[in-house]
Design a protein around this motif. Structure first.
Motif, mmCIF file in Angstrom:
data_model
loop_
_atom_site.group_PDB
_atom_site.id
_atom_site.type_symbol
_atom_site.label_atom_id
_atom_site.label_comp_id
_atom_site.label_asym_id
_atom_site.label_seq_id
_atom_site.Cartn_x
_atom_site.Cartn_y
_atom_site.Cartn_z
ATOM 1 N N ASP A 1 -9.715 1.560 -7.188
ATOM 2 C CA ASP A 1 -9.904 1.104 -5.817
ATOM 3 C C ASP A 1 -11.291 1.508 -5.348
ATOM 4 O O ASP A 1 -12.172 1.760 -6.172
ATOM 5 N N THR B 1 0.849 -1.183 0.000
ATOM 6 C CA THR B 1 0.000 0.000 0.000
ATOM 7 C C THR B 1 0.890 1.240 0.000
ATOM 8 O O THR B 1 2.049 1.189 0.402
ATOM 9 N N ASP C 1 0.876 5.411 1.137
ATOM 10 C CA ASP C 1 0.159 6.475 1.842
ATOM 11 C C ASP C 1 0.114 7.712 0.956
ATOM 12 O O ASP C 1 0.579 7.703 -0.177
ATOM 13 N N GLU D 1 5.804 3.465 0.704
ATOM 14 C CA GLU D 1 5.356 2.104 0.456
ATOM 15 C C GLU D 1 5.409 1.288 1.745
ATOM 16 O O GLU D 1 6.401 1.317 2.471
ATOM 17 N N THR E 1 -7.714 -3.417 -5.010
ATOM 18 C CA THR E 1 -6.973 -2.265 -5.496
ATOM 19 C C THR E 1 -6.121 -2.714 -6.664
ATOM 20 O O THR E 1 -5.491 -3.765 -6.618
ATOM 21 N N VAL F 1 -4.180 -5.669 3.103
ATOM 22 C CA VAL F 1 -4.847 -4.833 2.108
ATOM 23 C C VAL F 1 -6.324 -5.178 2.119
ATOM 24 O O VAL F 1 -6.695 -6.337 1.988
#
Length: 89
Positions: free
Chosen positions: A43, A5, A7, A12, A21, A17
């Motif tokens: 997503d 993921t 931000d 990273e 996505t 999750v």
């Protein structure tokens, strides 16, 4: 499900999750030789394409009009004198 993921700052992290996505990019070359690149993310916020060739909504620099406010008093029924009626009152 484990996955990568990012931000809002692009950092990273690997971890749990939630939801589906998907991110990716592709490009194509026009008959005139111009390269068009499309990057996208899909997503819970929906499909979000990005590319220099995509149209952008215009930004309005004018102020939106405001509806006029009318100052008035609402009519009020006159107060009638109170009078007891009936037995037991």
């Amino acid at each position: 499900m484990q996955g990568v993921t990012y931000d809002s700052y692009g950092k990273e992290t690997y971890g749990e999750v939630l939801g589906n996505t998907n991110k990716g990019s592709s490009y194509w070359i026009s008959p005139e030789g111009q390269k068009f690149t499309l990057t996208w993310a899909a997503d819970e916020a929906g499909f979000q394409p990005k590319g220099d060739h995509l149209p952008v909504a215009p930004v309005h620099v004018y102020e939106l009009p405001v509806a006029p406010v009318h100052e008035y008093e609402l009519p009020v029924a006159p107060a009638l004198p109170y009078k007891r009626t009936g037995l037991g009152y």
